[in-house]
Design an enzyme around this catalytic site. Sequence first.
Site, PDB file in Angstrom:
ATOM      1  N   TRP A  99       0.835  -1.207   0.000  1.00 21.04           N
ATOM      2  CA  TRP A  99       0.000   0.000   0.000  1.00 21.04           C
ATOM      3  C   TRP A  99       0.863   1.247   0.000  1.00 21.04           C
ATOM      4  CZ3 TRP A  99      -4.227  -1.483  -1.859  1.00 21.04           C
ATOM      5  CH2 TRP A  99      -4.866  -2.642  -1.432  1.00 21.04           C
ATOM      6  N   ASP A 166      -1.826   6.913   5.969  1.00 22.47           N
ATOM      7  CA  ASP A 166      -2.857   5.957   5.581  1.00 22.47           C
ATOM      8  C   ASP A 166      -3.135   5.124   6.832  1.00 22.47           C
ATOM      9  OD1 ASP A 166      -4.322   3.784   4.705  1.00 22.47           O
ATOM     10  OD2 ASP A 166      -2.952   3.225   3.086  1.00 22.47           O
ATOM     11  N   LYS A 190     -12.137  -1.710   6.939  1.00 19.72           N
ATOM     12  CA  LYS A 190     -11.348  -2.561   7.818  1.00 19.72           C
ATOM     13  C   LYS A 190     -11.844  -2.461   9.266  1.00 19.72           C
ATOM     14  CE  LYS A 190      -8.780  -3.246   4.201  1.00 19.72           C
ATOM     15  NZ  LYS A 190      -7.699  -2.411   3.719  1.00 19.72           N
TER      16      LYS A 190
HETATM   17  C1  LIG Z   1      -7.077  -2.054   2.310  1.00 21.29           C
HETATM   18  C2  LIG Z   1      -6.039  -1.006   2.325  1.00 21.29           C
HETATM   19  C3  LIG Z   1      -5.922  -0.040   1.305  1.00 21.29           C
HETATM   20  C4  LIG Z   1      -6.797  -0.060   0.079  1.00 21.29           C
HETATM   21  O1  LIG Z   1      -8.043   0.411   0.376  1.00 21.29           O
HETATM   22  P1  LIG Z   1      -9.164   0.610  -0.749  1.00 21.29           P
HETATM   23  O2  LIG Z   1     -10.243   1.278   0.032  1.00 21.29           O
HETATM   24  O3  LIG Z   1      -9.526  -0.765  -1.234  1.00 21.29           O
HETATM   25  O4  LIG Z   1      -8.598   1.436  -1.829  1.00 21.29           O
HETATM   26  C5  LIG Z   1      -4.959   0.928   1.429  1.00 21.29           C
HETATM   27  N1  LIG Z   1      -4.140   0.982   2.491  1.00 21.29           N
HETATM   28  C6  LIG Z   1      -4.216   0.068   3.490  1.00 21.29           C
HETATM   29  C7  LIG Z   1      -3.291   0.183   4.652  1.00 21.29           C
HETATM   30  C8  LIG Z   1      -5.165  -0.949   3.427  1.00 21.29           C
HETATM   31  O5  LIG Z   1      -5.247  -1.845   4.422  1.00 21.29           O
END
Ligand SMILES: *Cc1c(COP(=O)(O)O)cnc(C)c1O
Length: 355
Positions: A99, A166, A190
Amino acid sequence: MKKHNFNAGPSILPREVIEQTAQAVLDFNGSGLSILEISHRAKDFQPVVDEAVALFKELLNIPEGYSVLFLGGGASMEFCMVPFNFLEKKAAYLNTGVWAKKAMKEAKGFGEVVEVASSAEATYTYIPKDYTVPADVDYFHITTNNTIYGTELKEDLDVNVPMIADMSSDIFSRPIDVSKYICIYGGAQKNLAPAGVTFVIVKNEALGKVSRYIPTMLNYQTHIDGGSMFNTPPVLPIYTALQTLRWIKAQGGVKEMERRAIEKADMLYAEIDRNKMFVGTAAKEDRSRMNICFVMAPEYKDLEADFMKFATERGMVGIKGHRSVGGFRASCYNAMPKESVQALIDCMKEFEAMH
Ligand SMILES: *Cc1c(COP(=O)(O)O)cnc(C)c1O
């Protein structure tokens, strides 16, 4: 049979949150209409967004001068919105996983990107610590929890530049010092809501400093001005997010979420370390509380499929590791009860006794 939901994302939500969502789908606030068939500008829906924003601010202790936005596009869309809005000349990124790497790739289209450190050479099993962040960058981007590899930055870093994070997979699992960040974002699927809504916390005065044209929909200012209602927001996921936020508050807030996360993670890591058949993959000091990754010990490698079958038969769901790591990953988000973690531990113990 009771299912124990260890899915990495979309993932477990509190049962009552799902029931409240189901109720609103059938009849929203006793209006006789489903939440699916009303205008996002209906007078009943505005309070949902307002309360969700207020609870975000309250639970995370967000200082004055920040906005909370609910957008579409996922965390992946933020990988480009972040540099679009904040990268004028140069940005620093910490490469701690897939990511982080994807975020970095997007930023390269907007300016100079400095990768301050990377653990790619060790399949991202640890979080680099020895690096310096150049003082002249517009921001330093981190991924606080690396969902795929099971590593986590469990405390806010101390750096001399504004941070952007993020926090897709560990938001609301610990208190954060939001004042260290100009932007925090994540996909909600999540730890907060079903897929479809992306949360963004943004420092208002950090905006408006880049000289490029920003397309309207990709400009954070548009969504601040529109109160997340510039266009039709993801109505249902926002409603569910509100129920989760109320649930977190009723449980005792993020401090309590952190206490539970530590308790659950300690239980499972203790079993991984004790059980001769399993080995944890992440460096001990960087172990994630949210995504707990482990593989079979080398001498039991051939039993991986057997353990998967054994655990599945006992109600474990979603414990297969990401294809880039293999083995197993037990995601223990806020809504995961301790009893489910114990059920997985019992499986591991029983499996060991059989061999
Ligand atoms: C799941 C995840 C993403 C991607 O998220 P989307 O909403 O599917 O674009 C990005 N960063 C992290 C840390 C993730 O766990």
